[in-house]
Design an enzyme around this catalytic site. Structure first.
Site, PDB file in Angstrom:
ATOM      1  N   ASP A 141      21.767   1.589 -38.087  1.00  0.00           N
ATOM      2  CA  ASP A 141      21.751   3.046 -38.150  1.00  0.00           C
ATOM      3  C   ASP A 141      23.067   3.528 -38.757  1.00  0.00           C
ATOM      4  OD1 ASP A 141      19.293   3.320 -36.911  1.00  0.00           O
ATOM      5  OD2 ASP A 141      20.139   3.625 -34.915  1.00  0.00           O
ATOM      6  N   TYR A 185      27.500 -16.743  -8.374  1.00  0.00           N
ATOM      7  CA  TYR A 185      26.976 -16.871  -7.012  1.00  0.00           C
ATOM      8  C   TYR A 185      27.326 -18.218  -6.388  1.00  0.00           C
ATOM      9  CZ  TYR A 185      24.301 -12.542  -7.183  1.00  0.00           C
ATOM     10  OH  TYR A 185      23.942 -11.227  -7.236  1.00  0.00           O
ATOM     11  N   GLU A 201      19.597  -4.306 -37.122  1.00  0.00           N
ATOM     12  CA  GLU A 201      19.981  -3.901 -35.763  1.00  0.00           C
ATOM     13  C   GLU A 201      18.751  -3.680 -34.885  1.00  0.00           C
ATOM     14  OE1 GLU A 201      21.933  -0.083 -35.729  1.00  0.00           O
ATOM     15  OE2 GLU A 201      21.743   0.151 -33.552  1.00  0.00           O
TER      16      GLU A 201
END
Lengths: 380, 380
Positions: B255, B102, B203
């Site tokens: 996972d 910005y 995780e």
């Protein structure tokens, strides 16, 4: 090894569980039909309490029967879920809601009246088991956190205060450049020393990092919190407790877009899907500090040239969400909010907090936030 | 008010900046064409260092010229970005990457050779300004964290260790039920006392909460970390430093799906988009503890019936990602990983860590993790 606080919480929850479910067991022992009296969670049974500014469940109760073909499965599943939670309480376990989904998911094999072999799954999707956890919450009158069910947490806090959590006393003013990640069971936290005048909640983690790094909380005597986007239950409960028990005003700073304003409304009035929990998770007196549409288009925070450089075109989904919000009771009854939403729909523009960097990197911390608070330029 | 550690880091970075950009300034002062020598970041200039197990940039350099119609804008923008960062260093500011976007975004109005009024934006999208920050990183040889550029952070840690961060000493074994949220500039952390035998990275935040709550790290003498999904830079750098400087082995638990295995590979070898940073962010000796396809289909952790209850059908995107991964150098050269990926593509099934709850809620902490580590049943 495990903290005394958890052991006591376990005993409390197990006792409440036992009392509640004893009613059903006794019915069965007496040879009566097992039924559960439970608060209806349909959309029609959610009311917006105008005075308390809360989304709350209405008074409609429903009776769930075991000996009813349409209700037997839900009844059995609710009891299955309750027994999984009760077992975890007795065995010093800390399940997550996903653990409970997997732990209870299995296939029941049976023979029907004609002797044919049939199979039926307890549940398939996690949203089914999650709904059962809410059933157990509503039936027992306890939040899942009180049953020591854990979940992912995103909230962080720093500030001039000390807390007791588990067996430790933690000084939240001594976190270095890092922060304290709020625990999943914020009701078990004890506030010890608090030397702050207000609570500032920031939607964005990166902006929180920035304000923390320049010790904004020290200079401005506040408790600084980030929800990292849409707030989780623990962050909401933590903020509510700071407001309720310590009397600290709560200010919320988000991006200037419908997503940000919705975050404010979840902190303040709660979410429709959790009407039962809102009574303890929401902070009805929370104030929206900014960034508002009127800050951008009606006040002089930005010059027209600065605004042009940093403003963003709203997306279709922003516009859709704003239109939805105009139909929500708690926005509909607020002149200021309706003005904001109309201004948004007229301009079709949004702005991120970080856009204020066009005024210099210290503008947010040294001008915008302090001035907004000092002049009470907020929306309730 | 601001910590000495930050002041020193600022001085260090500003000095390095000045030395590097002086070369360009001197060229201009001597009336020579300004050029920048910069490492090429094209995909063709990324190599997988087999021995060090890292994705690293090759040796190809490119020369970016100001007096070249095709390069002038990128050259000018790189210097604009460098000056924004340099100013922030001198002014005790902590920009985020979005602030820099910005702060530098504006329209340049000029007249072309024919006298026509023209407009040109410095940049439009944040991905353009982010790329310029990487240009500055590569040109100066410093990571953005060393320039005190902040960002959103998700990593959390607990364990038997004390660290110095900012002006505080923080005991990571005294965090109660909460955790320590890792700071965005992990190179400024000083490790003081560490009494641990390994690092376990999870995780999933909810699983981290669970292991923390039963004090897994205390019983097993480890440092417990969660990346909350795909790891951010700070978490990767923090893990790398624990491995590098303290010699602690690093085990990673995700996972059993291509998304999880990719998280492991980012920790171990780095990401393609950050090849310049990998040399300092990746942990080449990190080990994948599980959950692996062979754990599910070739070992006896689960009975066939348990497996059936908790296994999930892989999605199209999982299969697509697995096929992509089979083409990555660092998987392609590993027999074990190719076996895993082939098994996945054959079975087309995946499994979440929480699915191990079918074996009881203590199975993960008391059986699976300790046994996997003890029997060295991991994949490198």
């Amino acid at each position: 090894m495990v903290s005394q606080i958890d052991l006591q919480a376990r005993k409390r929850a197990a006792r409440a569980f036992f009392e509640k479910f004893k009613v059903i067991i006794n019915k069965i022992l007496r040879g009566e039909d097992p039924v559960m009296e439970i608060l209806a969670r349909t959309r029609a049974n959610i009311v917006f309490d105008e005075e308390r500014k809360l989304l709350l469940p209405g008074s409609k109760m429903l009776t769930r029967k075991f000996l009813d073909k349409g209700e037997a499965k839900r009844f059995a599943n609710t009891l299955l879920m309750a027994s999984l939670i009760y077992d975890a309480l007795l065995n010093d376990e800390y399940p997550t809601i996903r653990d409970l989904y997997y732990k209870g998911k299995h296939t029941i094999v049976y023979r029907d009246l004609k002797g044919r072999r049939r199979e039926e799954n307890t549940w398939n999707e996690q949203k089914e088991s999650d709904r059962l956890i809410v059933d157990v919450e509503v039936f027992t009158g306890m939040l899942r956190e009180e049953m020591l069910i854990l979940s992912k947490e995103k909230g962080k806090v720093v500030g001039n205060m000390r807390i007791r959590s588990g067996d430790d006393i933690i000084d939240l003013s001594r976190m270095g450049h890092g922060a304290y990640a709020i625990e999943p069971t914020p009701d078990l936290i004890e506030f010890i020393d608090v030397d702050a005048e207000y609570v500032l909640v920031i939607e964005k983690d990166a902006v929180f990092q920035q304000l923390h790094r320049i010790k904004f909380w020290q200079k401005n005597k506040c408790i600084l919190i980030t929800s990292s986007g849409q707030p989780d239950r623990a962050t909401r409960r933590f903020v509510r407790r700071l407001n309720d028990e310590l009397g600290l005003p709560v200010y919320i700073l988000t991006d200037a877009d419908p997503y940000g304003w919705y975050i404010f409304s979840v902190f303040r009035s709660g979410s429709i899907s959790l009407s039962f929990e809102n009574e303890r998770l929401a902070t009805p007196s929370a104030k929206f500090l900014g960034v508002s549409m009127s800050d951008i288009f009606e006040k002089n925070w930005l010059t027209p040239k600065e605004r042009k450089n940093v403003i963003i075109k709203a997306k279709e989904e922003d516009i859709k969400r704003a239109k939805e919000m105009m139909r929500y009771e708690w926005f509909k009854n607020s002149k200021k909010w309706m003005h904001e939403l109309k201004l948004f729909l007229k301009e079709k523009k949004k702005l991120e907090i970080e856009a204020l960097a066009v005024k210099g990197l210290k503008f947010l911390a040294e001008v915008y936030i302090p001035q907004k608070i000092q002049t009470k330029d907020w929306i309730e």
